[in-house]
Design an enzyme around this catalytic site. Sequence first.
Site, mmCIF file in Angstrom:
data_model
loop_
_atom_site.group_PDB
_atom_site.id
_atom_site.type_symbol
_atom_site.label_atom_id
_atom_site.label_comp_id
_atom_site.label_asym_id
_atom_site.label_seq_id
_atom_site.Cartn_x
_atom_site.Cartn_y
_atom_site.Cartn_z
ATOM 1 C CG HIS A 188 -12.232 -4.508 8.210
ATOM 2 N ND1 HIS A 188 -12.571 -3.178 8.138
ATOM 3 C CD2 HIS A 188 -11.883 -4.753 9.499
ATOM 4 C CE1 HIS A 188 -12.422 -2.633 9.329
ATOM 5 N NE2 HIS A 188 -12.017 -3.557 10.170
ATOM 6 C CD GLU A 201 -5.561 5.380 5.050
ATOM 7 O OE1 GLU A 201 -4.685 5.564 4.179
ATOM 8 O OE2 GLU A 201 -6.603 4.731 4.840
ATOM 9 N NE ARG A 214 -7.004 -10.535 -5.317
ATOM 10 C CZ ARG A 214 -8.202 -10.149 -4.913
ATOM 11 N NH1 ARG A 214 -9.234 -10.292 -5.723
ATOM 12 N NH2 ARG A 214 -8.379 -9.613 -3.726
ATOM 13 C CE LYS A 240 -4.166 -1.939 2.156
ATOM 14 N NZ LYS A 240 -3.767 -3.336 2.208
#
Length: 485
Positions: free
Chosen positions: A234, A199, A291, A115
């Site tokens: 999640h 973040e 993908r 990330k």
Amino acid sequence: MKKILIANRGEIAIRVMKTAKAMGIATVAIYSEADRHAPHVKFADQAVCIGPAPSKDSYLRGDKIIETAKELSVDGIHPGYGFLSENADFAELCESNNISFIGPKSKAIKVMGSKLAAKETVKAYDIPMVPGIDEAITDVVKAKSIASEIGYPILIKASAGGGGKGMRIVEKDSDLESQMNRAISEAKSAFGDGSVFIEKYVKSPRHIEVQIMADSFGNTIHLFERECSIQRRHQKVVEEAPSSVLTEELRQKMGEAAVKVAKSCDYVGAGTVEFLLDADHNFYFLEMNTRLQVEHPVTELITGLDLVELQIKVARGEKLPFSQDDLSINGHALELRVYAEDPMNDFLPSVGMLEKYKLPIGKNIRVDNGYEEGMDVPIYYDPMLSKLITYGKNRTEAIHLMLKAIFEYKVEGVKTTLPFGRFVCEHDAFKSGDFDTHFVKQYYSPKLLEKQHHFEAEIAAHVALKKYLEDQKLLRLPNSVSSKQ
């Protein structure tokens, strides 16, 4: 490309094989000892046992897979999703052995697999990103300073993460150190990489992703968005296309941003760019999945395209046969992931034998399935049985058809997410389109599902009693008539 090995199992293996066979391409299945009698093994033209049941000894053995591919003169390997699909080393291994990896180049997988690296790569393309720090951090004092600057709540995320692992929401300064240590520990355990970053936590977010497709001639297009906000732990459970909240202007902006992300890493093949959308409809780059996504069928239904076919064509060096202007959204599609999980017990896996397993059929109902009646659901892999997809002229029609299909889907022997899917589709927040990623937390509880079940059982009992009494009247009638004669 005359022969493809599918380095996967279950519904996605069969899904890829169906398209390959339609294209006149022979297929090779690999399987573990636990999957010896699985449908994907029977569906393939050839099948090879790759090792014992645990993934690390079978589906994750890239060296064995390459060895098998070479022995059987395979031209290409399709990784599906999960397992080795986002493993840059495996893609590189395919490349070095002159086998086409039906996916992006290893460099793109490597860049987007982190990330932090992904954020660094897209910086120059003016892509909106959530405020925070774009570097790995372990210093708690520095973390507190950053958190104070961007403001609580914050989100600590594993750089190499996915599926909610290595992720912690921190509401206040006093919780930061303990939550950060937990995130680092979990990231190390799950990914072998303890790098985390910080973040700003976006409140009331929606999870919107954009499907992209790129060829090796510089053509990169987007195939519109998917709404993936209905999640548990999640992880997505219900997905749809298009999103009910995007305007045409916002759709175009997000699509263009997704294309820029793909171009930033010279992407080739099918990929998905994920965004967070806040309550004010500001969007932020989240990550890129290099993908085919689990939820790709909803995109196929609204565009009329076969994404696996496009993947294969691009992998064998063909140009995309259309431009962005050729594409349009037609109708609405909905997908429910049918997991062998117990929604009454925190969605924990429910393993066992499928004593009864009947799939719904009908116009605009699609089931991408990997199981059959009498099979055991193994403990070694992701517990998804199938994907139930419905299509309608509009969202209301797709939801109505999904409820009908859920009712007709019969499973006994294990618990599934089918009742949860019904709960979602019948909920006013979902039907209105006014929901976010906190849907489960805000609206769902096992008690509500149980209450719904009891209510339906009560109605069924009343209907049965009424029918019984009516039948009794009919049975008694001839006796009463004959006694009067």
